[in-house]
Design a protein around this motif. Structure first.
Motif, PDB file in Angstrom:
ATOM      1  N   VAL A  12      -6.415 -16.318   5.337  1.00  0.00           N
ATOM      2  CA  VAL A  12      -7.839 -16.610   5.449  1.00  0.00           C
ATOM      3  C   VAL A  12      -8.527 -16.068   4.204  1.00  0.00           C
ATOM      4  N   GLY A  13      -9.375 -16.893   3.600  1.00  0.00           N
ATOM      5  CA  GLY A  13     -10.175 -16.459   2.466  1.00  0.00           C
ATOM      6  C   GLY A  13     -11.630 -16.355   2.869  1.00  0.00           C
ATOM      7  N   LYS A  14     -12.240 -15.221   2.570  1.00  0.00           N
ATOM      8  CA  LYS A  14     -13.664 -15.026   2.836  1.00  0.00           C
ATOM      9  C   LYS A  14     -14.367 -14.861   1.493  1.00  0.00           C
ATOM     10  N   ASN A  15     -15.297 -15.748   1.213  1.00  0.00           N
ATOM     11  CA  ASN A  15     -16.029 -15.766  -0.052  1.00  0.00           C
ATOM     12  C   ASN A  15     -15.106 -16.063  -1.235  1.00  0.00           C
ATOM     13  N   ILE A  16     -13.948 -16.646  -0.941  1.00  0.00           N
ATOM     14  CA  ILE A  16     -12.995 -17.010  -1.981  1.00  0.00           C
ATOM     15  C   ILE A  16     -12.132 -18.162  -1.466  1.00  0.00           C
ATOM     16  N   GLU A  17     -11.838 -19.103  -2.345  1.00  0.00           N
ATOM     17  CA  GLU A  17     -10.927 -20.185  -1.994  1.00  0.00           C
ATOM     18  C   GLU A  17      -9.512 -19.746  -2.350  1.00  0.00           C
ATOM     19  N   LEU A  18      -8.624 -19.844  -1.376  1.00  0.00           N
ATOM     20  CA  LEU A  18      -7.229 -19.475  -1.619  1.00  0.00           C
ATOM     21  C   LEU A  18      -6.507 -20.703  -2.183  1.00  0.00           C
ATOM     22  N   THR A  19      -6.279 -20.673  -3.474  1.00  0.00           N
ATOM     23  CA  THR A  19      -5.609 -21.787  -4.142  1.00  0.00           C
ATOM     24  C   THR A  19      -4.126 -21.781  -3.785  1.00  0.00           C
ATOM     25  N   ALA A  20      -3.443 -22.849  -4.143  1.00  0.00           N
ATOM     26  CA  ALA A  20      -2.000 -22.936  -3.882  1.00  0.00           C
ATOM     27  C   ALA A  20      -1.260 -21.802  -4.588  1.00  0.00           C
ATOM     28  N   ALA A  21      -1.695 -21.454  -5.793  1.00  0.00           N
ATOM     29  CA  ALA A  21      -1.033 -20.369  -6.539  1.00  0.00           C
ATOM     30  C   ALA A  21      -1.226 -19.027  -5.833  1.00  0.00           C
ATOM     31  N   ILE A  22      -2.425 -18.778  -5.331  1.00  0.00           N
ATOM     32  CA  ILE A  22      -2.685 -17.517  -4.612  1.00  0.00           C
ATOM     33  C   ILE A  22      -1.853 -17.478  -3.333  1.00  0.00           C
ATOM     34  N   LYS A  23      -1.826 -18.584  -2.593  1.00  0.00           N
ATOM     35  CA  LYS A  23      -1.044 -18.637  -1.352  1.00  0.00           C
ATOM     36  C   LYS A  23       0.435 -18.405  -1.616  1.00  0.00           C
ATOM     37  N   GLN A  24       0.946 -19.006  -2.680  1.00  0.00           N
ATOM     38  CA  GLN A  24       2.361 -18.831  -3.019  1.00  0.00           C
ATOM     39  C   GLN A  24       2.638 -17.365  -3.367  1.00  0.00           C
ATOM     40  N   TYR A  25       1.729 -16.738  -4.104  1.00  0.00           N
ATOM     41  CA  TYR A  25       1.894 -15.336  -4.475  1.00  0.00           C
ATOM     42  C   TYR A  25       1.894 -14.450  -3.222  1.00  0.00           C
ATOM     43  N   ILE A  26       0.981 -14.736  -2.300  1.00  0.00           N
ATOM     44  CA  ILE A  26       0.922 -13.973  -1.043  1.00  0.00           C
ATOM     45  C   ILE A  26       2.232 -14.140  -0.279  1.00  0.00           C
ATOM     46  N   GLU A  27       2.732 -15.373  -0.174  1.00  0.00           N
ATOM     47  CA  GLU A  27       3.989 -15.610   0.544  1.00  0.00           C
ATOM     48  C   GLU A  27       5.153 -14.859  -0.090  1.00  0.00           C
ATOM     49  N   GLU A  28       5.201 -14.817  -1.423  1.00  0.00           N
ATOM     50  CA  GLU A  28       6.281 -14.104  -2.104  1.00  0.00           C
ATOM     51  C   GLU A  28       6.204 -12.608  -1.843  1.00  0.00           C
ATOM     52  N   LYS A  29       5.010 -12.045  -1.973  1.00  0.00           N
ATOM     53  CA  LYS A  29       4.857 -10.589  -1.844  1.00  0.00           C
ATOM     54  C   LYS A  29       4.922 -10.122  -0.393  1.00  0.00           C
ATOM     55  N   ILE A  30       4.185 -10.771   0.479  1.00  0.00           N
ATOM     56  CA  ILE A  30       4.137 -10.348   1.876  1.00  0.00           C
ATOM     57  C   ILE A  30       5.405 -10.782   2.608  1.00  0.00           C
ATOM     58  N   GLY A  31       6.039 -11.853   2.165  1.00  0.00           N
ATOM     59  CA  GLY A  31       7.262 -12.353   2.795  1.00  0.00           C
ATOM     60  C   GLY A  31       8.410 -11.357   2.781  1.00  0.00           C
ATOM     61  N   ARG A  32       8.313 -10.327   1.932  1.00  0.00           N
ATOM     62  CA  ARG A  32       9.377  -9.307   1.879  1.00  0.00           C
ATOM     63  C   ARG A  32       9.534  -8.554   3.190  1.00  0.00           C
ATOM     64  N   VAL A  33       8.479  -8.533   4.026  1.00  0.00           N
ATOM     65  CA  VAL A  33       8.530  -7.745   5.261  1.00  0.00           C
ATOM     66  C   VAL A  33       9.483  -8.325   6.289  1.00  0.00           C
ATOM     67  N   TYR A  34       9.909  -9.568   6.112  1.00  0.00           N
ATOM     68  CA  TYR A  34      10.795 -10.193   7.095  1.00  0.00           C
ATOM     69  C   TYR A  34      12.145  -9.490   7.190  1.00  0.00           C
ATOM     70  N   ARG A  35      12.494  -8.704   6.187  1.00  0.00           N
ATOM     71  CA  ARG A  35      13.780  -8.007   6.245  1.00  0.00           C
ATOM     72  C   ARG A  35      13.742  -6.761   7.132  1.00  0.00           C
ATOM     73  N   TYR A  36      12.542  -6.349   7.557  1.00  0.00           N
ATOM     74  CA  TYR A  36      12.408  -5.117   8.331  1.00  0.00           C
ATOM     75  C   TYR A  36      12.449  -5.305   9.837  1.00  0.00           C
ATOM     76  N   PHE A  37      12.005  -6.461  10.329  1.00  0.00           N
ATOM     77  CA  PHE A  37      11.923  -6.676  11.767  1.00  0.00           C
ATOM     78  C   PHE A  37      12.499  -8.026  12.147  1.00  0.00           C
ATOM     79  N   ASP A  38      13.042  -8.084  13.346  1.00  0.00           N
ATOM     80  CA  ASP A  38      13.473  -9.345  13.928  1.00  0.00           C
ATOM     81  C   ASP A  38      13.191  -9.260  15.418  1.00  0.00           C
ATOM     82  N   PRO A  39      12.357 -10.037  15.990  1.00  0.00           N
ATOM     83  CA  PRO A  39      11.597 -11.103  15.334  1.00  0.00           C
ATOM     84  C   PRO A  39      10.220 -10.620  14.883  1.00  0.00           C
ATOM     85  N   ILE A  40       9.676 -11.330  13.936  1.00  0.00           N
ATOM     86  CA  ILE A  40       8.280 -11.151  13.544  1.00  0.00           C
ATOM     87  C   ILE A  40       7.534 -12.326  14.145  1.00  0.00           C
ATOM     88  N   LEU A  41       6.555 -12.022  14.986  1.00  0.00           N
ATOM     89  CA  LEU A  41       5.830 -13.076  15.683  1.00  0.00           C
ATOM     90  C   LEU A  41       4.746 -13.697  14.811  1.00  0.00           C
TER      91      LEU A  41
END
Length: 190
Positions: A12-41
């Motif tokens: 969610v972007g508040k007062n900012i548009e989340l471009t495809a590049a920003i979304k991809q960066y978020i997925e790369e950085k935040i996506g690292r947490v998937y190695r810590y828990f199973d399952p992540i809801l």
């Protein structure tokens, strides 16, 4: 651990548009947490650009739902990508701390318990004007021990946490005391 394709990162972007590049960066950085828990809801990322600041300031808040256990990280930075990096690092740190404390408590470690309640300090002496409610949240109250509730509260960075006593079924609130330690409020139903 490979990211489960059924779980997506809500952004969610508040007062900012989340471009495809920003979304991809978020997925790369935040996506690292998937190695810590199973399952992540679910994972929710809120990126807000502060309007009142002279210089742009970005607030990045990440909330992870790991099978009903919530872990949260929030950071501010004038650089959007640095804020995302710091939020990802802080979330990983909170996850590691949560898992260590959970492991310790299951292995017989102690989490400090305080069962006394200073009602006078909660009520206070000052007359307060009508409060302005700025935010409402809904969540499922899960049964857990007081120790688990303290871990949940700490991992979210909150000063209180609502949970269900597994033995009585009554709601309880664990809170951080001003000086040190924790308190528990048990809600009795008739």
């Amino acid at each position: 651990m490979v990211k489960d394709e059924n779980v997506k990162i809500d952004m969610v972007g508040k007062n900012i548009e989340l471009t495809a590049a920003i979304k991809q960066y978020i997925e790369e950085k935040i996506g690292r947490v998937y190695r810590y828990f199973d399952p992540i809801l679910g994972v929710k990322v809120v990126v807000e650009k502060e309007r009142q600041a002279r210089e742009p300031v970005f607030d990045v808040e990440v909330t992870l739902d790991a099978n009903g256990r919530l872990i949260r990280a929030e950071v501010e930075d004038p650089d959007l990508y640095a804020a995302i990096d710091k939020a990802a690092d802080k979330l990983e740190s909170n996850i590691k701390r949560f898992k260590e404390k959970l492991f310790d408590s299951r292995q017989g470690g102690k989490v400090e318990k305080t069962t006394t309640l200073n009602v006078g300090s909660l009520l206070g002496e000052e007359k307060v004007e009508e409060p302005l409610i700025e935010r409402r949240k809904r969540f499922v109250v899960l049964p857990m021990s007081e120790e688990e509730a303290v871990l949940q509260m700490e991992s979210l960075g909150h000063t209180f946490f609502v949970f269900m006593d597994p033995d009585t079924g009554n709601p309880k609130i664990v809170y951080k005391r001003k000086k040190r330690g924790y308190g528990v409020i048990e809600v009795l139903t008739e």
